[in-house]
Design a protein around this motif. Structure first.
Motif, PDB file in Angstrom:
ATOM      1  N   PRO A 169      38.225  29.558  38.402  1.00 16.49           N
ATOM      2  CA  PRO A 169      39.118  28.499  38.791  1.00 16.49           C
ATOM      3  C   PRO A 169      40.062  27.900  40.171  1.00 16.49           C
ATOM      4  O   PRO A 169      39.852  27.800  41.444  1.00 16.49           O
ATOM      5  CB  PRO A 169      39.664  28.447  37.607  1.00 16.49           C
ATOM      6  N   ALA A 170      40.876  29.462  40.022  1.00 14.53           N
ATOM      7  CA  ALA A 170      41.826  29.600  41.625  1.00 14.53           C
ATOM      8  C   ALA A 170      41.159  30.027  42.479  1.00 14.53           C
ATOM      9  O   ALA A 170      41.205  29.725  43.883  1.00 14.53           O
ATOM     10  CB  ALA A 170      43.134  30.677  40.937  1.00 14.53           C
ATOM     11  N   VAL A 171      39.574  31.101  42.491  1.00 13.58           N
ATOM     12  CA  VAL A 171      39.140  30.888  43.698  1.00 13.58           C
ATOM     13  C   VAL A 171      38.511  30.011  43.973  1.00 13.58           C
ATOM     14  O   VAL A 171      38.131  29.635  45.161  1.00 13.58           O
ATOM     15  CB  VAL A 171      38.126  32.270  43.613  1.00 13.58           C
ATOM     16  N   GLU A 172      37.597  29.500  43.432  1.00 13.77           N
ATOM     17  CA  GLU A 172      37.214  27.903  43.543  1.00 13.77           C
ATOM     18  C   GLU A 172      37.705  26.526  44.185  1.00 13.77           C
ATOM     19  O   GLU A 172      37.829  26.154  45.165  1.00 13.77           O
ATOM     20  CB  GLU A 172      36.636  26.938  42.526  1.00 13.77           C
ATOM     21  N   ALA A 173      39.380  26.884  43.850  1.00 18.44           N
ATOM     22  CA  ALA A 173      40.232  26.013  44.569  1.00 18.44           C
ATOM     23  C   ALA A 173      40.744  27.061  45.847  1.00 18.44           C
ATOM     24  O   ALA A 173      40.752  26.149  47.050  1.00 18.44           O
ATOM     25  CB  ALA A 173      40.827  26.282  43.181  1.00 18.44           C
ATOM     26  N   CYS A 174      40.563  27.834  45.765  1.00 17.12           N
ATOM     27  CA  CYS A 174      40.969  28.670  47.442  1.00 17.12           C
ATOM     28  C   CYS A 174      39.595  28.213  48.436  1.00 17.12           C
ATOM     29  O   CYS A 174      40.167  27.539  49.612  1.00 17.12           O
ATOM     30  CB  CYS A 174      41.379  29.925  47.160  1.00 17.12           C
TER      31      CYS A 174
ATOM     32  N   ARG B  56      47.454  25.968  52.587  1.00 16.04           N
ATOM     33  CA  ARG B  56      48.458  26.405  51.093  1.00 16.04           C
ATOM     34  C   ARG B  56      48.341  25.152  50.402  1.00 16.04           C
ATOM     35  O   ARG B  56      47.925  24.109  50.275  1.00 16.04           O
ATOM     36  CB  ARG B  56      50.095  26.295  52.186  1.00 16.04           C
ATOM     37  N   LEU B  57      48.200  26.426  48.966  1.00 14.02           N
ATOM     38  CA  LEU B  57      48.208  25.427  47.706  1.00 14.02           C
ATOM     39  C   LEU B  57      49.353  25.742  46.451  1.00 14.02           C
ATOM     40  O   LEU B  57      49.427  27.406  46.925  1.00 14.02           O
ATOM     41  CB  LEU B  57      46.663  24.687  47.937  1.00 14.02           C
ATOM     42  N   THR B  58      49.046  25.297  45.765  1.00 14.09           N
ATOM     43  CA  THR B  58      49.792  25.739  44.472  1.00 14.09           C
ATOM     44  C   THR B  58      49.061  25.989  43.824  1.00 14.09           C
ATOM     45  O   THR B  58      47.872  25.179  43.352  1.00 14.09           O
ATOM     46  CB  THR B  58      51.106  24.621  43.352  1.00 14.09           C
ATOM     47  N   LEU B  59      49.029  27.429  42.992  1.00 16.43           N
ATOM     48  CA  LEU B  59      48.012  27.600  42.629  1.00 16.43           C
ATOM     49  C   LEU B  59      48.711  28.276  40.805  1.00 16.43           C
ATOM     50  O   LEU B  59      49.489  28.882  41.091  1.00 16.43           O
ATOM     51  CB  LEU B  59      46.882  28.758  42.669  1.00 16.43           C
ATOM     52  N   LYS B  60      47.704  28.093  39.574  1.00 19.43           N
ATOM     53  CA  LYS B  60      48.224  29.166  38.029  1.00 19.43           C
ATOM     54  C   LYS B  60      46.513  29.954  38.030  1.00 19.43           C
ATOM     55  O   LYS B  60      45.550  29.540  38.334  1.00 19.43           O
ATOM     56  CB  LYS B  60      48.099  27.699  37.035  1.00 19.43           C
TER      57      LYS B  60
ATOM     58  N   ALA C   8      29.224  33.500  42.666  1.00 20.08           N
ATOM     59  CA  ALA C   8      30.125  34.245  41.112  1.00 20.08           C
ATOM     60  C   ALA C   8      30.732  35.408  41.905  1.00 20.08           C
ATOM     61  O   ALA C   8      31.430  36.229  40.888  1.00 20.08           O
ATOM     62  CB  ALA C   8      28.734  34.740  40.118  1.00 20.08           C
ATOM     63  N   GLU C   9      30.495  35.810  42.987  1.00 21.19           N
ATOM     64  CA  GLU C   9      30.831  36.846  44.010  1.00 21.19           C
ATOM     65  C   GLU C   9      31.969  36.062  44.727  1.00 21.19           C
ATOM     66  O   GLU C   9      32.677  37.247  45.451  1.00 21.19           O
ATOM     67  CB  GLU C   9      30.083  37.066  44.796  1.00 21.19           C
ATOM     68  N   TRP C  10      32.126  34.694  44.474  1.00 20.67           N
ATOM     69  CA  TRP C  10      33.216  34.831  45.360  1.00 20.67           C
ATOM     70  C   TRP C  10      34.423  35.497  45.149  1.00 20.67           C
ATOM     71  O   TRP C  10      34.753  35.951  44.229  1.00 20.67           O
ATOM     72  CB  TRP C  10      33.555  33.511  45.951  1.00 20.67           C
ATOM     73  N   GLN C  11      35.466  35.655  46.785  1.00 21.33           N
ATOM     74  CA  GLN C  11      36.872  35.907  46.750  1.00 21.33           C
ATOM     75  C   GLN C  11      37.373  35.353  47.552  1.00 21.33           C
ATOM     76  O   GLN C  11      37.461  35.298  47.985  1.00 21.33           O
ATOM     77  CB  GLN C  11      36.537  38.354  47.058  1.00 21.33           C
ATOM     78  N   ALA C  12      38.688  35.774  46.822  1.00 22.46           N
ATOM     79  CA  ALA C  12      40.357  34.826  48.035  1.00 22.46           C
ATOM     80  C   ALA C  12      41.152  35.659  48.362  1.00 22.46           C
ATOM     81  O   ALA C  12      41.228  36.282  46.929  1.00 22.46           O
ATOM     82  CB  ALA C  12      40.374  33.731  48.022  1.00 22.46           C
TER      83      ALA C  12
ATOM     84  N   THR D 215      50.011  40.222  49.579  1.00 23.37           N
ATOM     85  CA  THR D 215      49.415  39.983  49.419  1.00 23.37           C
ATOM     86  C   THR D 215      48.385  40.054  47.971  1.00 23.37           C
ATOM     87  O   THR D 215      47.919  40.623  47.350  1.00 23.37           O
ATOM     88  CB  THR D 215      48.201  39.778  50.468  1.00 23.37           C
ATOM     89  N   LEU D 216      47.524  38.675  47.358  1.00 26.83           N
ATOM     90  CA  LEU D 216      46.538  39.215  45.847  1.00 26.83           C
ATOM     91  C   LEU D 216      45.227  38.811  46.609  1.00 26.83           C
ATOM     92  O   LEU D 216      44.968  37.627  47.181  1.00 26.83           O
ATOM     93  CB  LEU D 216      47.582  37.867  45.887  1.00 26.83           C
ATOM     94  N   VAL D 217      44.332  39.616  45.539  1.00 25.88           N
ATOM     95  CA  VAL D 217      42.905  39.102  45.843  1.00 25.88           C
ATOM     96  C   VAL D 217      41.934  38.412  44.334  1.00 25.88           C
ATOM     97  O   VAL D 217      42.834  39.506  44.083  1.00 25.88           O
ATOM     98  CB  VAL D 217      42.061  41.046  46.102  1.00 25.88           C
ATOM     99  N   LEU D 218      41.920  37.209  44.591  1.00 27.11           N
ATOM    100  CA  LEU D 218      41.043  37.031  43.803  1.00 27.11           C
ATOM    101  C   LEU D 218      39.601  37.640  43.665  1.00 27.11           C
ATOM    102  O   LEU D 218      38.938  36.535  44.974  1.00 27.11           O
ATOM    103  CB  LEU D 218      41.311  35.449  43.676  1.00 27.11           C
ATOM    104  N   ALA D 219      39.308  37.034  42.215  1.00 22.62           N
ATOM    105  CA  ALA D 219      38.063  37.370  42.034  1.00 22.62           C
ATOM    106  C   ALA D 219      37.142  36.539  41.249  1.00 22.62           C
ATOM    107  O   ALA D 219      37.789  36.661  40.261  1.00 22.62           O
ATOM    108  CB  ALA D 219      37.871  38.930  41.460  1.00 22.62           C
ATOM    109  N   ALA D 220      35.760  36.006  41.727  1.00 21.41           N
ATOM    110  CA  ALA D 220      35.694  34.699  40.125  1.00 21.41           C
ATOM    111  C   ALA D 220      35.216  35.387  39.421  1.00 21.41           C
ATOM    112  O   ALA D 220      34.928  34.796  39.011  1.00 21.41           O
ATOM    113  CB  ALA D 220      34.227  34.528  41.274  1.00 21.41           C
TER     114      ALA D 220
END
Ligand SMILES: [Zn+2]
Length: 477
Positions: A327-332, A340-344, A372-376, A384-389
């Motif tokens: 969900p966080a990746v999709e929001a990005c 810029r956004l606020t994420l949980k 399914a392979e999306w990353q942000a 710096t943070l990597v988020l993975a779907a």
């Protein structure tokens, strides 16, 4: 000569609530199997290959029952259609849990045996973190397991099992397998073959082999499996029963004698202690392993414990790779690069996990081939943070460089890992391991223990131990 080849390969924490589904597996079928790099060793041999199905997944939670049933049914269909063949080679991991079932590999291999009949040879290769039951041993003729952790001998091990199988078919030899259980379970993080006593125990294995002892293996087993079969053991393949039993007995006894010498490789401790050390470090990059949530050990990989701790300390210059949070990746992706956004962040798969709220800037989006392979890549203050779907590790340097990230340049790199991978270990300066929470946490004595055999250390006091070699019922003495 024609050999049927396939199998199923994953490792499952029985403490994870996140079931694996079909889409979690990389499935190789037919020509896709023989043409895949994973099975490249098959080309070193002239035997014809009958490729069946091979399903492999990053370790995780138990496999959903319907997923397992589908793979098994297709495998058996392909096995039937591939007849006639001379022998079967199965590439397994050995620590699969299927929801609602004990000893999943025992179920799979027994079904193969039933399909091919009692006379055909079956060889298997395993990860040394597999849990081998006597039921499995009673169905097979040849066994080989990794001798390195981190695992850098996967192709060699697979080829060793396959070559023994070819040798047996060519020469008419009838090898058999003996198992010697050792009532002890250690986490992989305390039994790396880079460190003593694992290094010496594994280095000594070939010296136990000879003309009638083809292959010697020491199975550490998988500690996060609360199953009756979960145990360490020696497994030996040979043609002479007495010699094969003797080799297994010696390996089991040596392992037992060394049991109190197993230690964590890196400096290890609770997260606050490790962060205090990292803060004082004057070298870089400090690589901190978030061990309780390591996806390659079966962890969920969605926890934000370390992120939350770094935010609380207002940490400057950290790179966290990564946290699984679709969900966080999709929001990005919806917000776009530069937004810029606020994420949980965190606890998107296991609600019992830890999450953190953060205002982030989207630095980079990586699409891969499917959502399914999306990353942000996002930045929040000094982090710096990597988020993975999807659930995945960041253990190879290429995982970072593909995203334009340089782990060598960061002051602190946080990865979800136990012992570091062969790519990351050499650049860690230093390596610290945090005893974080999660479904593969290192507080082994406190793990629920409802199903393991009575007397297993560390849930039981260290008892006396007399090795009891148990030959396969197929062993022709
Ligand atoms: Zn392993």
């Amino acid at each position: 000569m024609r050999i049927a080849v396939g199998g199923i390969h994953t490792e499952c924490s029985t403490y994870s609530p996140v079931l694996m589904q079909d889409a979690d597996f990389r499935v190789l079928r037919g020509e896709g199997l023989t043409g895949h790099e994973y099975f490249a060793f098959l080309k070193n041999h002239t035997a014809e290959v009958a490729p069946l199905l091979h399903a492999r997944a990053v370790p995780g939670g138990p496999v959903a029952r319907d997923t397992y049933d589908r793979f098994k049914a297709e495998f058996l269909e392909r096995l039937e259609a591939a007849k006639p063949f001379d022998a079967v080679y199965l590439a397994m991991h050995g620590a699969m849990k299927v929801d609602g079932m004990f000893d999943a590999e025992g179920d799979w291999i027994s079904a193969v045996r039933a399909a091919v009949g009692p006379d055909m040879l079956i060889a298997t290769s395993y990860d040394l973190h597999g849990n081998v039951s006597q039921r499995i041993i009673d169905q097979i003729d040849i066994f080989a397991a990794y001798r390195t952790a981190p695992h850098i001998d996967t192709p060699e091990t697979m080829e060793a099992a396959y070559a023994m199988l070819l040798r047996a078919v060519e020469t008419g030899a009838r090898p058999g397998v003996v198992r010697v259980p050792v009532p002890l379970l250690l986490p992989g993080e305390r039994s790396s073959t880079e460190d003593e006593p694992g290094r010496s125990l594994y280095a000594a294995l070939p010296s136990r082999e000879g003309p009638s002892v083809w292959r010697t293996d020491l199975m550490i087993g998988y500690v996060w499996a609360d199953e009756p079969r979960a145990t360490a053991c020696a497994v030996v393949t040979g043609t002479d029963l007495a010699a094969t039993k003797a080799a297994g007995t010696a390996i089991a006894a040596d392992f037992w004698a060394a049991r109190d010498r197993f230690r964590f490789g890196p400096v290890t401790g609770p997260l606050p202690e490790m962060l205090a050390l990292a803060e004082k470090a004057t070298t870089r990059p400090v690589i901190l392993a978030d061990s309780g949530d390591n996806p390659t050990g079966g962890g969920v990989g969605d926890r934000a414990d370390v992120l939350a701790a770094l935010i609380a300390r207002d940490w400057q210059d950290a790179l966290i790779a990564g946290i699984t949070d679709r969900p966080a990746v999709e929001a990005c992706f919806a917000a776009g690069q530069g937004a810029r956004l606020t994420l949980k962040i965190g606890a998107s798969l296991d609600p019992a996990g830890v999450s953190a709220n953060a205002q982030v800037e989207v630095i980079r989006l990586d699409e891969g081939t499917t959502p399914a392979e999306w990353q942000a890549v996002v930045r929040t203050r000094g982090i710096t943070l990597v988020l993975a779907a999807r659930r995945r590790p960041y253990h190879d340097l290429a995982d970072f460089t593909k995203l334009g990230l340089d782990p060598k340049a960061a002051r602190l790199v946080v990865v979800k890992s136990g012992y570091l991978s062969p790519d990351l270990a050499p650049i860690a300066n230093p390596n610290l391991m945090a005893l974080t929470d999660g479904v593969v946490n290192q507080d082994i004595p406190k793990l629920a223990n409802l199903h393991r055999a009575a007397g297993t250390v560390p849930w039981a006091e260290s008892p006396g131990f007399a090795p009891d070699p148990q030959p396969s019922v197929r062993f022709r003495a």
